[in-house]
Each structure stands twice: as C-alpha cells, then as structure tokens.
Design an enzyme around this catalytic site. Structure first.
Site, PDB file in Angstrom:
ATOM      1  N   ASP A  23      27.976  35.352  30.692  1.00 23.55           N
ATOM      2  CA  ASP A  23      28.059  35.237  29.240  1.00 23.55           C
ATOM      3  C   ASP A  23      27.751  33.844  28.733  1.00 23.55           C
ATOM      4  O   ASP A  23      27.700  33.625  27.516  1.00 23.55           O
ATOM      5  CB  ASP A  23      29.464  35.641  28.776  1.00 23.55           C
ATOM      6  CG  ASP A  23      30.561  34.856  29.500  1.00 23.55           C
ATOM      7  OD1 ASP A  23      30.498  34.760  30.745  1.00 23.55           O
ATOM      8  OD2 ASP A  23      31.480  34.343  28.831  1.00 23.55           O
ATOM      9  N   ASP A  40      23.264  28.663  38.601  1.00 24.94           N
ATOM     10  CA  ASP A  40      24.590  28.046  38.763  1.00 24.94           C
ATOM     11  C   ASP A  40      25.452  28.645  39.874  1.00 24.94           C
ATOM     12  O   ASP A  40      26.683  28.585  39.795  1.00 24.94           O
ATOM     13  CB  ASP A  40      25.371  28.091  37.444  1.00 24.94           C
ATOM     14  CG  ASP A  40      24.838  27.110  36.420  1.00 24.94           C
ATOM     15  OD1 ASP A  40      23.966  26.303  36.768  1.00 24.94           O
ATOM     16  OD2 ASP A  40      25.291  27.166  35.262  1.00 24.94           O
ATOM     17  N   LYS A  94      19.241  21.624  35.635  1.00 23.36           N
ATOM     18  CA  LYS A  94      19.399  21.808  34.189  1.00 23.36           C
ATOM     19  C   LYS A  94      20.536  20.939  33.699  1.00 23.36           C
ATOM     20  O   LYS A  94      21.359  20.465  34.480  1.00 23.36           O
ATOM     21  CB  LYS A  94      19.616  23.281  33.837  1.00 23.36           C
ATOM     22  CG  LYS A  94      20.951  23.891  34.250  1.00 23.36           C
ATOM     23  CD  LYS A  94      20.983  25.361  33.831  1.00 23.36           C
ATOM     24  CE  LYS A  94      22.286  26.037  34.207  1.00 23.36           C
ATOM     25  NZ  LYS A  94      23.436  25.573  33.436  1.00 23.36           N
ATOM     26  N   CYS A 141      25.817  30.489  30.895  1.00 18.83           N
ATOM     27  CA  CYS A 141      24.549  29.921  31.341  1.00 18.83           C
ATOM     28  C   CYS A 141      23.480  30.976  31.627  1.00 18.83           C
ATOM     29  O   CYS A 141      22.300  30.756  31.358  1.00 18.83           O
ATOM     30  CB  CYS A 141      24.777  29.053  32.576  1.00 18.83           C
ATOM     31  SG  CYS A 141      25.762  27.579  32.220  1.00 18.83           S
TER      32      CYS A 141
END
Length: 264
Positions: A197, A56, A166, A199
């Site tokens: 905390d 990400d 995803k 992905c």
C-alpha cells in the site's frame, strides 16, 4: 579501412554504426506472446517487453533486526513473498524477463532528502531516522551500500539482475528506473515486494502515469499495514491502475506460450 559495424546501446534501443553509416532502425526483439489470467480479464502480453520490479525486499523492512522492527512494526508479513518469488524468479529469468531490484538506498549525506521526508520517519527528532545507525548492528537506516538497504538473504540476486536505488516511496521519483526500462524496451511491468500500500503502490501508480502496463503479483506482494490497506490497494489497482494476478498464473502462462498469432 575497417568498416565493420559496432553496436551502440542496449537492444532494442540500440544503433549499429561504422565510419560511414549509423543504422538507427532499432530492430525489434522476437515477440514472446503469452496469455495471462488476471482477476479482471485475460491479458495477451509480450514477455520480450516485460520486466519484474521487486520493491524494498530489504533488511530494513523485512528483517527482525531491521529498522521497521526496531520501531515496533511486526515484519512477519513481509516474509510472505519470499517463497513465491523464489519459485517465480528463476522461470522469469529463463524466459528472458529482467529482474529489477528497487531498494530504498539514500545518499550518505541525505542531500536529496527534504526535511518533510525526514520528519515522516523521525517525527520527534529523537528517534532512529533516515541515515541513523541501528542500535542492533550500527547499519545506517535506508542507506545505499549498508546492510539496512541490502536485499534479504532469503532472496537470491544474480549478477545479470538490475539494481536501482530509490529515495522516496516511488521507485520512479528522481531515479534512473524509467530510462533503464525504456532502453530495455519494456512496456509491461510485474510488481512485487513491500509494502503493497506504500512503496509498491506508489511505484505502480507512477508507472501507470508514465504509460506502462502494470500487473500486481498478489502473492509476491505483502504489507505490514492493516488489512484494510491491503484490500484498498487491490481495489485501486484493479479499478484504476492495472491488473492483479498471482505467481501461479504467471508460471502457467510461461509454460503455455500463445500461438494464435494475434487472432481474436
């Protein structure tokens, strides 16, 4: 008659075949053992069985014109992994370690996204949620192929890198990531990206549940969440799911291959 062998598949999960024989022995790659220091103990790992997942590091989560910034999140912390990743990734590529970019990139029709998931990101129904255009540039939030889902310009992607879309916090849920890693023969995974905390952690947890060896690269990971979320992530990774190291420890390991032959 041509009896030459042809390779089917990707090493090490590959056969060699011709009209008469299918060789399914799957020859192993040459081991590349190194000793890596972590915050709990030293690891002897095989680079030939290792990949790095970068999760990400995309415009919607890291760019000041992206979605998180639009909804009022300070995305400055998401820039912290950029410099250490730019130092580490060329060295990992040189060592033959695959670089896998795992970005949130939904289907344009959102048919695989439940109402409950959409509610998390647009609880009133009146905000800018999944698939909606960003007011600043019209890019559709977390949509595959859009500017919003693209890796930030500060990080270089190479043609040989692997990309996986995803659709949830975890990069393993409803994606081909597990199949790709198993075809490549990867059992040890380095984890980097944002948010640590959310992905990153959920992907790491799923990897642990699937039997992978998990190593969080601390300085290549960040979060826009409060500090206690970061501390809890580090605690839980070390306590339950794997190991914590940093990019400098990996660079040191790359430059000092283990020559003990497995002696303990």
């Amino acid at each position: 008659m041509n009896m030459a062998f042809r390779t089917l598949g990707v090493a090490p999960n590959a056969w060699t075949v011709n009209q008469a024989i299918a060789d399914i022995t799957r020859p192993h790659k040459t081991p590349q053992p190194v000793i890596l220091s972590t915050e709990t103990k030293a690891l002897r790992l095989d680079l030939a069985k290792t990949a790095i997942l970068i999760i990400d590091m995309q415009n919607d989560f890291c760019h000041p014109d992206g979605w998180l910034a639009h909804i009022g999140v300070d995305v400055t912390p998401a820039q912290k992994p950029v410099e250490p990743l730019n130092n580490l990734l060329p060295e990992l590529r040189d060592a033959g370690v695959p670089v896998i970019w795992v970005n949130w990139g939904n289907r344009p029709d959102l048919l695989n996204i439940s109402a409950s998931s959409r509610h998390v990101y647009n609880p009133t129904g009146n905000g800018v949620g999944l698939g909606d255009p960003l007011p600043s540039n019209g890019a559709r939030v977390l949509m595959a192929g859009s500017w919003a889902a693209a890796v930030i310009d500060e990080l270089e992607q190479l043609p040989e890198d692997i990309r996986v879309d995803k659709y949830r916090m975890s990069g393993f849920w409803d994606t081909p990531l597990d199949s790709i890693l198993r075809n490549l023969g990867k059992t040890t995974l380095f984890f980097a990206g944002v948010n640590a905390d959310q992905c990153v952690l959920t992907t790491l947890c799923d990897a642990n549940f699937l039997g992978y060896d998990c190593v969080l690269v601390k300085d290549c990971t960040a979060t826009t969440s409060p500090e206690y979320c970061w501390l809890a992530t580090l605690y839980n990774v070390k306590q339950c799911f794997g190991f914590v190291t940093d990019s400098q420890a990996i660079l040191t390991a790359l430059n000092n291959p283990d020559s003990t032959g497995g002696d303990k």
